[in-house]
Design a protein around this motif. Structure first.
Motif, PDB file in Angstrom:
ATOM      1  N   GLY B 194       0.824  -1.220   0.000  1.00  0.00           N
ATOM      2  CA  GLY B 194       0.000   0.000   0.000  1.00  0.00           C
ATOM      3  C   GLY B 194       0.850   1.259   0.000  1.00  0.00           C
ATOM      4  N   SER B 195       2.139   1.083   0.298  1.00  0.00           N
ATOM      5  CA  SER B 195       3.133   2.151   0.138  1.00  0.00           C
ATOM      6  C   SER B 195       2.745   3.460   0.837  1.00  0.00           C
ATOM      7  N   PHE B 196       2.859   4.576   0.096  1.00  0.00           N
ATOM      8  CA  PHE B 196       2.643   5.902   0.686  1.00  0.00           C
ATOM      9  C   PHE B 196       1.181   6.173   1.005  1.00  0.00           C
ATOM     10  N   GLN B 197       0.275   5.260   0.622  1.00  0.00           N
ATOM     11  CA  GLN B 197      -1.132   5.431   0.999  1.00  0.00           C
ATOM     12  C   GLN B 197      -1.278   5.405   2.517  1.00  0.00           C
ATOM     13  N   THR B 198      -0.224   5.003   3.201  1.00  0.00           N
ATOM     14  CA  THR B 198      -0.216   4.989   4.665  1.00  0.00           C
ATOM     15  C   THR B 198      -0.426   6.393   5.231  1.00  0.00           C
ATOM     16  N   VAL B 199      -0.119   7.418   4.446  1.00  0.00           N
ATOM     17  CA  VAL B 199      -0.276   8.795   4.927  1.00  0.00           C
ATOM     18  C   VAL B 199      -1.754   9.207   4.915  1.00  0.00           C
ATOM     19  N   GLY B 200      -2.414   9.018   3.776  1.00  0.00           N
ATOM     20  CA  GLY B 200      -3.790   9.503   3.641  1.00  0.00           C
ATOM     21  C   GLY B 200      -4.852   8.462   3.945  1.00  0.00           C
ATOM     22  N   ASN B 201      -4.510   7.186   3.825  1.00  0.00           N
ATOM     23  CA  ASN B 201      -5.497   6.109   3.988  1.00  0.00           C
ATOM     24  C   ASN B 201      -4.963   4.971   4.865  1.00  0.00           C
ATOM     25  N   PRO B 202      -4.634   5.269   6.134  1.00  0.00           N
ATOM     26  CA  PRO B 202      -4.005   4.234   6.964  1.00  0.00           C
ATOM     27  C   PRO B 202      -4.858   2.974   7.154  1.00  0.00           C
ATOM     28  N   ASP B 203      -6.194   3.121   7.098  1.00  0.00           N
ATOM     29  CA  ASP B 203      -7.045   1.935   7.293  1.00  0.00           C
ATOM     30  C   ASP B 203      -6.860   0.903   6.177  1.00  0.00           C
ATOM     31  N   PHE B 204      -6.595   1.404   4.980  1.00  0.00           N
ATOM     32  CA  PHE B 204      -6.383   0.471   3.871  1.00  0.00           C
ATOM     33  C   PHE B 204      -5.065  -0.284   4.053  1.00  0.00           C
ATOM     34  N   ILE B 205      -4.105   0.363   4.698  1.00  0.00           N
ATOM     35  CA  ILE B 205      -2.825  -0.307   4.953  1.00  0.00           C
ATOM     36  C   ILE B 205      -3.019  -1.430   5.969  1.00  0.00           C
ATOM     37  N   THR B 206      -3.904  -1.198   6.929  1.00  0.00           N
ATOM     38  CA  THR B 206      -4.186  -2.255   7.909  1.00  0.00           C
ATOM     39  C   THR B 206      -4.673  -3.505   7.185  1.00  0.00           C
ATOM     40  N   CYS B 228      12.765  -2.819   2.498  1.00  0.00           N
ATOM     41  CA  CYS B 228      12.247  -1.458   2.332  1.00  0.00           C
ATOM     42  C   CYS B 228      11.742  -0.865   3.649  1.00  0.00           C
ATOM     43  N   PRO B 229      12.219   0.333   4.014  1.00  0.00           N
ATOM     44  CA  PRO B 229      11.768   0.953   5.270  1.00  0.00           C
ATOM     45  C   PRO B 229      10.273   1.274   5.294  1.00  0.00           C
ATOM     46  N   LEU B 230       9.676   1.504   4.122  1.00  0.00           N
ATOM     47  CA  LEU B 230       8.237   1.804   4.127  1.00  0.00           C
ATOM     48  C   LEU B 230       7.420   0.520   4.288  1.00  0.00           C
ATOM     49  N   CYS B 231       7.840  -0.560   3.629  1.00  0.00           N
ATOM     50  CA  CYS B 231       7.194  -1.864   3.866  1.00  0.00           C
ATOM     51  C   CYS B 231       7.339  -2.232   5.348  1.00  0.00           C
ATOM     52  N   HIS B 232       8.515  -1.992   5.906  1.00  0.00           N
ATOM     53  CA  HIS B 232       8.768  -2.316   7.315  1.00  0.00           C
ATOM     54  C   HIS B 232       7.782  -1.564   8.204  1.00  0.00           C
ATOM     55  N   PHE B 233       7.620  -0.287   7.928  1.00  0.00           N
ATOM     56  CA  PHE B 233       6.699   0.543   8.712  1.00  0.00           C
ATOM     57  C   PHE B 233       5.274   0.025   8.565  1.00  0.00           C
ATOM     58  N   ASN B 234       4.840  -0.189   7.325  1.00  0.00           N
ATOM     59  CA  ASN B 234       3.447  -0.579   7.085  1.00  0.00           C
ATOM     60  C   ASN B 234       3.131  -1.958   7.662  1.00  0.00           C
ATOM     61  N   LEU B 235       4.080  -2.880   7.564  1.00  0.00           N
ATOM     62  CA  LEU B 235       3.795  -4.238   8.045  1.00  0.00           C
ATOM     63  C   LEU B 235       3.950  -4.348   9.557  1.00  0.00           C
ATOM     64  N   SER B 236       4.734  -3.495  10.189  1.00  0.00           N
ATOM     65  CA  SER B 236       4.873  -3.631  11.640  1.00  0.00           C
ATOM     66  C   SER B 236       3.973  -2.684  12.415  1.00  0.00           C
ATOM     67  N   GLN B 237       3.747  -1.490  11.894  1.00  0.00           N
ATOM     68  CA  GLN B 237       3.046  -0.486  12.693  1.00  0.00           C
ATOM     69  C   GLN B 237       1.568  -0.792  12.879  1.00  0.00           C
ATOM     70  N   ARG B 238       0.967  -1.560  11.990  1.00  0.00           N
ATOM     71  CA  ARG B 238      -0.469  -1.866  12.107  1.00  0.00           C
ATOM     72  C   ARG B 238      -0.715  -3.104  12.970  1.00  0.00           C
ATOM     73  N   GLN B 239       0.359  -3.730  13.452  1.00  0.00           N
ATOM     74  CA  GLN B 239       0.183  -5.020  14.136  1.00  0.00           C
ATOM     75  C   GLN B 239      -0.621  -4.946  15.446  1.00  0.00           C
ATOM     76  N   PRO B 240      -0.439  -3.922  16.289  1.00  0.00           N
ATOM     77  CA  PRO B 240      -1.263  -3.873  17.511  1.00  0.00           C
ATOM     78  C   PRO B 240      -2.762  -3.856  17.174  1.00  0.00           C
ATOM     79  N   GLU B 241      -3.119  -3.133  16.122  1.00  0.00           N
ATOM     80  CA  GLU B 241      -4.512  -3.063  15.684  1.00  0.00           C
ATOM     81  C   GLU B 241      -4.996  -4.436  15.201  1.00  0.00           C
ATOM     82  N   LEU B 242      -4.116  -5.134  14.482  1.00  0.00           N
ATOM     83  CA  LEU B 242      -4.473  -6.450  13.957  1.00  0.00           C
ATOM     84  C   LEU B 242      -4.646  -7.459  15.089  1.00  0.00           C
ATOM     85  N   ALA B 243      -3.799  -7.350  16.107  1.00  0.00           N
ATOM     86  CA  ALA B 243      -3.875  -8.279  17.243  1.00  0.00           C
ATOM     87  C   ALA B 243      -5.197  -8.108  17.984  1.00  0.00           C
ATOM     88  N   GLN B 244      -5.694  -6.881  18.018  1.00  0.00           N
ATOM     89  CA  GLN B 244      -6.988  -6.629  18.673  1.00  0.00           C
ATOM     90  C   GLN B 244      -8.136  -7.188  17.845  1.00  0.00           C
TER      91      GLN B 244
END
Lengths: 135, 292
Positions: B194-206, B228-244
């Motif tokens: 989802g790449s830079f869509q993390t800025v405007g559409n974070p729910d889609f990245i989840t 890739c640092p952006l893949c790293h961010f997108n795949l790790s930063q949404r994890q707490p939300e996914l765990a819930q």
């Protein structure tokens, strides 16, 4: 849906601009749908990428402008490498975005992003987003 | 051997773990990464418009810095930087008219004609160090670690910049096998996060993160490895939300390829900056007795 097709629309400035900016022959697309089949963001798009190309072929600028599709494209270029007709779909999406952005219209505004998120977002995300989504 | 190295912005902040583990690992493998004396942001995305030359200036200026220093090659770590520098270089090399316009506009001391070669560190590992030589230097084989290589977009598409086969890359799998880990193949390995869509559409990245991580999980992976640092961010930063949201998801560590390389070479976890990663990567390595 009733669609009016006219020679005026087919030769419109919009069609010419998209073809010029993208460097692509829009009429090469034969609507096989492979771009949409592989698109990772199409779950959130109101029109599929191949439908956008079809609308662009017909010069239906207003229908494209009302759609969220080109703004959700992440330029991952899966469509580009898979198109059997050699259309660089990623470039067509970029051209359609630019037709809007060059009217000085932003899709994402820096002030819309919550402050705490600006601090945590990687620079490559912010710069890319502003490059793709702001005038 | 020395290799000119272009870090890019994100490697100086949240992707410090990618940079430091790469420098330390390459040292151990006999290659010194020498950061360019001067560099600027690469622009992050390659302009896809025929009439937009202005956005090619940033990457081309970096290539001029390499040439000025007498280099004919530049190494990159960040997938975005690799992609942008590589494509801008090909444009300058192959399009005489645009090359002239860019050179006339920039007013740099020297003209640039595409002389520099842009390489990604994975290519250096494969083509110059070699998998067997890497395996020979491993002190802590990552036995028992099941890790899914995730490539994302910019190392593989379009074809002219692909570091491996576009639809079926194996370069990270081979690196993982060389350092003793078990590489887990999964169908989302080359799909976009989802790449830079993390800025405007974070729910889609989840949603993207869940599709990618759950697919790797179903194949038995315990972690993801990527570049890739952006893949790293997108795949790790949404994890707490996914765990819930999903009770069977308990988090999946995301590693840079250089972090696992450094651990296997016995360099120790300090250069990996795991404090900048979410998802407990260090705990997983400790549970496998790969770090103390």
């Amino acid at each position: 849906m009733r669609v009016e097709i006219s020679s005026r629309r087919l030769g419109s400035d919009f069609v010419k601009k998209v073809a010029e900016i993208s460097g692509q022959d829009l009429l090469a697309c034969n609507q096989c749908g492979k771009c949409s089949a592989g698109c990772p963001m199409c779950f959130a798009m109101d029109l599929l990428p191949n439908q956008i190309i079809r609308l662009a072929q017909l010069g239906l600028e207003e229908d494209i402008a009302a759609s969220n599709t080109v703004w959700l494209c992440a330029s991952c270029l899966t469509c580009t490498v898979r198109c059997p007709r050699g259309v660089d779909v990623g470039r067509v999406m970029e051209a359609i975005r630019l037709v809007t952005l060059r009217k000085n219209v932003d899709y994402v505004g820096a002030s819309d992003i919550p402050k705490d998120r600006i601090g945590e977002l990687p620079q490559i995300a912010l710069v890319s987003s502003f490059r793709k989504h702001t005038a | 051997m020395d290799l000119s190295y272009y870090p890019g912005c994100t490697l100086k902040t949240i992707a410090k773990g990618l940079e430091d583990s790469a420098i330390a690992s390459m040292n151990a493998l006999g290659i010194r990464l020498v950061e360019l004396e001067r560099w600027n942001c690469c622009g992050t995305v390659y302009s896809l418009a025929e009439d937009d030359l202005a956005h090619h200036l940033a990457p081309v200026r970096n290539l001029i810095r390499v040439k000025e220093q007498g280099g004919d090659r530049v190494g990159t770590l960040c997938s975005f930087c690799y992609h942008t520098l590589k494509r801008a270089n090909l444009l300058v090399r192959n399009d005489g008219e645009k090359r002239k316009t860019l050179n006339d506009f920039m007013e740099e001391e020297i003209d640039y004609n595409g002389e520099v070669e842009v390489v990604h560190l994975l290519e250096v590992l494969r083509d110059e160090v070699g998998w067997d030589a890497i395996a020979g230097k491993v002190k802590v084989p990552l036995h028992g670690l099941k890790v899914a290589p995730y490539y994302g977009c910019t190392l593989l598409r379009p074809q002219e910049v692909a570091i491996d086969q576009v639809e079926r890359p194996t370069i990270m799998q081979k690196l993982m096998e060389a350092i003793g880990a078990e590489a887990v193949d999964f169908p989302y390995a080359t799909e976009c996060c989802g790449s830079f869509q993390t800025v405007g559409n974070p729910d889609f990245i989840t949603q993207r993160a869940w599709e990618i991580l759950s697919s790797a999980m179903r194949r038995g992976a315990e972690a993801i490895v990527l570049t890739c640092p952006l893949c790293h961010f997108n795949l790790s930063q949404r994890q707490p939300e996914l765990a819930q949201k999903y009770s069977d998801f308990h988090g999946m560590p995301v590693f840079y390829f250089t972090q696992l390389l450094a651990i296997s070479l016995g360099i120790g976890p300090e250069v990996c900056h795991f404090e900048l990663s979410s998802g407990e990567p260090l705990s997983l390595l400790k549970s496998k007795k790969l770090v103390s």
